[in-house]
Write a protein that holds these residues in place. Sequence first.
Motif, PDB file in Angstrom:
ATOM      1  N   ASP A   2      -4.153  11.280  -5.884  1.00 12.68           N
ATOM      2  CA  ASP A   2      -3.902  10.006  -5.226  1.00 12.68           C
ATOM      3  C   ASP A   2      -5.222   9.432  -4.723  1.00 12.68           C
ATOM      4  O   ASP A   2      -5.836   9.977  -3.804  1.00 12.68           O
ATOM      5  CB  ASP A   2      -2.933  10.203  -4.054  1.00 12.68           C
ATOM      6  CG  ASP A   2      -2.532   8.885  -3.417  1.00 12.68           C
ATOM      7  OD1 ASP A   2      -3.076   7.837  -3.829  1.00 12.68           O
ATOM      8  OD2 ASP A   2      -1.690   8.899  -2.508  1.00 12.68           O
ATOM      9  N   GLU A   4      -5.542   6.384  -3.459  1.00 15.53           N
ATOM     10  CA  GLU A   4      -5.290   5.207  -2.633  1.00 15.53           C
ATOM     11  C   GLU A   4      -6.267   5.128  -1.474  1.00 15.53           C
ATOM     12  O   GLU A   4      -6.721   4.061  -1.093  1.00 15.53           O
ATOM     13  CB  GLU A   4      -3.856   5.230  -2.099  1.00 15.53           C
ATOM     14  CG  GLU A   4      -3.546   4.022  -1.232  1.00 15.53           C
ATOM     15  CD  GLU A   4      -2.089   3.957  -0.828  1.00 15.53           C
ATOM     16  OE1 GLU A   4      -1.757   3.127   0.024  1.00 15.53           O
ATOM     17  OE2 GLU A   4      -1.293   4.739  -1.366  1.00 15.53           O
ATOM     18  N   LEU A   5      -6.595   6.269  -0.890  1.00 17.62           N
ATOM     19  CA  LEU A   5      -7.508   6.295   0.247  1.00 17.62           C
ATOM     20  C   LEU A   5      -8.769   7.055  -0.141  1.00 17.62           C
ATOM     21  O   LEU A   5      -8.703   8.146  -0.694  1.00 17.62           O
ATOM     22  CB  LEU A   5      -6.851   6.974   1.453  1.00 17.62           C
ATOM     23  CG  LEU A   5      -5.585   6.305   1.988  1.00 17.62           C
ATOM     24  CD1 LEU A   5      -4.990   7.142   3.108  1.00 17.62           C
ATOM     25  CD2 LEU A   5      -5.886   4.898   2.479  1.00 17.62           C
ATOM     26  N   ARG A  72      -5.955  -5.688   1.384  1.00  8.95           N
ATOM     27  CA  ARG A  72      -4.665  -5.532   0.707  1.00  8.95           C
ATOM     28  C   ARG A  72      -3.857  -6.822   0.766  1.00  8.95           C
ATOM     29  O   ARG A  72      -3.182  -7.185  -0.201  1.00  8.95           O
ATOM     30  CB  ARG A  72      -3.882  -4.382   1.344  1.00  8.95           C
ATOM     31  CG  ARG A  72      -4.560  -3.037   1.177  1.00  8.95           C
ATOM     32  CD  ARG A  72      -3.708  -1.915   1.725  1.00  8.95           C
ATOM     33  NE  ARG A  72      -4.379  -0.627   1.556  1.00  8.95           N
ATOM     34  CZ  ARG A  72      -3.769   0.542   1.673  1.00  8.95           C
ATOM     35  NH1 ARG A  72      -2.474   0.588   1.955  1.00  8.95           N
ATOM     36  NH2 ARG A  72      -4.422   1.661   1.512  1.00  8.95           N
ATOM     37  N   GLN A  73      -3.916  -7.501   1.899  1.00 11.52           N
ATOM     38  CA  GLN A  73      -3.206  -8.768   2.019  1.00 11.52           C
ATOM     39  C   GLN A  73      -3.790  -9.797   1.057  1.00 11.52           C
ATOM     40  O   GLN A  73      -3.063 -10.593   0.455  1.00 11.52           O
ATOM     41  CB  GLN A  73      -3.288  -9.278   3.456  1.00 11.52           C
ATOM     42  CG  GLN A  73      -2.385 -10.462   3.745  1.00 11.52           C
ATOM     43  CD  GLN A  73      -2.504 -10.923   5.173  1.00 11.52           C
ATOM     44  OE1 GLN A  73      -3.517 -11.503   5.574  1.00 11.52           O
ATOM     45  NE2 GLN A  73      -1.486 -10.657   5.965  1.00 11.52           N
ATOM     46  N   ALA A  76      -2.511  -8.970  -2.435  1.00 11.80           N
ATOM     47  CA  ALA A  76      -1.102  -9.334  -2.562  1.00 11.80           C
ATOM     48  C   ALA A  76      -0.937 -10.844  -2.700  1.00 11.80           C
ATOM     49  O   ALA A  76      -0.122 -11.326  -3.495  1.00 11.80           O
ATOM     50  CB  ALA A  76      -0.317  -8.824  -1.353  1.00 11.80           C
ATOM     51  N   TYR A  96      -6.847   0.365  -8.711  1.00 13.07           N
ATOM     52  CA  TYR A  96      -6.523   0.567  -7.300  1.00 13.07           C
ATOM     53  C   TYR A  96      -5.025   0.855  -7.155  1.00 13.07           C
ATOM     54  O   TYR A  96      -4.195   0.028  -7.545  1.00 13.07           O
ATOM     55  CB  TYR A  96      -6.908  -0.706  -6.549  1.00 13.07           C
ATOM     56  CG  TYR A  96      -6.833  -0.633  -5.045  1.00 13.07           C
ATOM     57  CD1 TYR A  96      -7.057   0.551  -4.350  1.00 13.07           C
ATOM     58  CD2 TYR A  96      -6.544  -1.781  -4.309  1.00 13.07           C
ATOM     59  CE1 TYR A  96      -7.011   0.588  -2.973  1.00 13.07           C
ATOM     60  CE2 TYR A  96      -6.496  -1.752  -2.928  1.00 13.07           C
ATOM     61  CZ  TYR A  96      -6.724  -0.565  -2.267  1.00 13.07           C
ATOM     62  OH  TYR A  96      -6.672  -0.534  -0.897  1.00 13.07           O
ATOM     63  N   PRO A  97      -4.636   2.000  -6.599  1.00  8.69           N
ATOM     64  CA  PRO A  97      -3.213   2.335  -6.505  1.00  8.69           C
ATOM     65  C   PRO A  97      -2.381   1.307  -5.755  1.00  8.69           C
ATOM     66  O   PRO A  97      -1.193   1.140  -6.044  1.00  8.69           O
ATOM     67  CB  PRO A  97      -3.218   3.692  -5.772  1.00  8.69           C
ATOM     68  CG  PRO A  97      -4.555   4.273  -6.069  1.00  8.69           C
ATOM     69  CD  PRO A  97      -5.491   3.099  -6.130  1.00  8.69           C
ATOM     70  N   VAL A  98      -2.980   0.620  -4.793  1.00 10.36           N
ATOM     71  CA  VAL A  98      -2.237  -0.385  -4.027  1.00 10.36           C
ATOM     72  C   VAL A  98      -1.742  -1.502  -4.943  1.00 10.36           C
ATOM     73  O   VAL A  98      -0.654  -2.051  -4.747  1.00 10.36           O
ATOM     74  CB  VAL A  98      -3.109  -0.946  -2.894  1.00 10.36           C
ATOM     75  CG1 VAL A  98      -2.428  -2.149  -2.226  1.00 10.36           C
ATOM     76  CG2 VAL A  98      -3.384   0.128  -1.848  1.00 10.36           C
ATOM     77  N   LYS A 100      -0.726  -1.150  -7.938  1.00  3.22           N
ATOM     78  CA  LYS A 100       0.460  -0.625  -8.613  1.00  3.22           C
ATOM     79  C   LYS A 100       1.690  -0.783  -7.725  1.00  3.22           C
ATOM     80  O   LYS A 100       2.759  -1.202  -8.182  1.00  3.22           O
ATOM     81  CB  LYS A 100       0.236   0.844  -8.977  1.00  3.22           C
ATOM     82  CG  LYS A 100      -0.893   1.070  -9.975  1.00  3.22           C
ATOM     83  CD  LYS A 100      -1.341   2.501 -10.031  1.00  3.22           C
ATOM     84  CE  LYS A 100      -0.264   3.429 -10.515  1.00  3.22           C
ATOM     85  NZ  LYS A 100      -0.770   4.835 -10.633  1.00  3.22           N
ATOM     86  N   ALA A 101       1.556  -0.457  -6.445  1.00  5.78           N
ATOM     87  CA  ALA A 101       2.680  -0.583  -5.528  1.00  5.78           C
ATOM     88  C   ALA A 101       3.085  -2.044  -5.354  1.00  5.78           C
ATOM     89  O   ALA A 101       4.275  -2.379  -5.316  1.00  5.78           O
ATOM     90  CB  ALA A 101       2.324   0.032  -4.177  1.00  5.78           C
ATOM     91  N   MET A 102       2.097  -2.930  -5.270  1.00  7.74           N
ATOM     92  CA  MET A 102       2.384  -4.354  -5.124  1.00  7.74           C
ATOM     93  C   MET A 102       3.115  -4.891  -6.344  1.00  7.74           C
ATOM     94  O   MET A 102       4.052  -5.685  -6.228  1.00  7.74           O
ATOM     95  CB  MET A 102       1.087  -5.135  -4.908  1.00  7.74           C
ATOM     96  CG  MET A 102       0.448  -4.907  -3.561  1.00  7.74           C
ATOM     97  SD  MET A 102      -1.136  -5.754  -3.447  1.00  7.74           S
ATOM     98  CE  MET A 102      -1.637  -5.285  -1.789  1.00  7.74           C
TER      99      MET A 102
END
Length: 207
Positions: A2, A4-5, A72-73, A76, A96-98, A100-102
């Motif tokens: 992971d 992400e961080l 992140r904002q 998005a 960037y994993p974020v 993927k989540a978005m």
Amino acid sequence: MDLELNFAVLPSQSAKLADALEPLLRTDVFTDALHPVGAAGTKAVREAAAGLLARGGWTPGPGTVLITGNGRQGIAAAVSAFVPMGERLAVEALTYPVVKAMARRLGIELVPIETDAGGLVPAALEAAHATAPVRALYVQPTLHNPLGPTMPAARRARGDRATAGPARGRGQHLRLPAPRNRAARRASPLKRQRAGSLAAYWLRLKR
């Protein structure tokens, strides 16, 4: 794994961060820092951000700069604005994993694009778009995180051509996180001078 961080561990970073945060301990400065800031920010902030984003002979107009609460904002906001639900967003195979989540939350299909030691492979992007049109491209052409490569000038030029067709046909947008390293900022970005295309640059600043 992971990714992400990630956190840089440097021997002197705590002391440098403490020095940078010390001015905030002033009552007047700290009070101002706690005030809410709208998306338009202030004229001074927009001009400063435009200067930091400038590279390769190009400088964005301060009026085109928007302020978000964090990186992140910003991602998005750009993804949701540029890619409608059900459309395809091209990304580097390791991204960037974020993002993927978005994409999952927004109902967007991610299309992984092959990379090598020089970064994203333009031919792979062309092939992916030929299979089914992609609406946007999220790419880090300079100092890719976490791999680190910077896309060579010749490949950037081909990347520009690879995105030109989708830009004319579908209003393609480029999403390019901007490096904070001064030397890296001298590298020319993928060009955006294409009819019907838009580019969003993201600059993350930490307090």
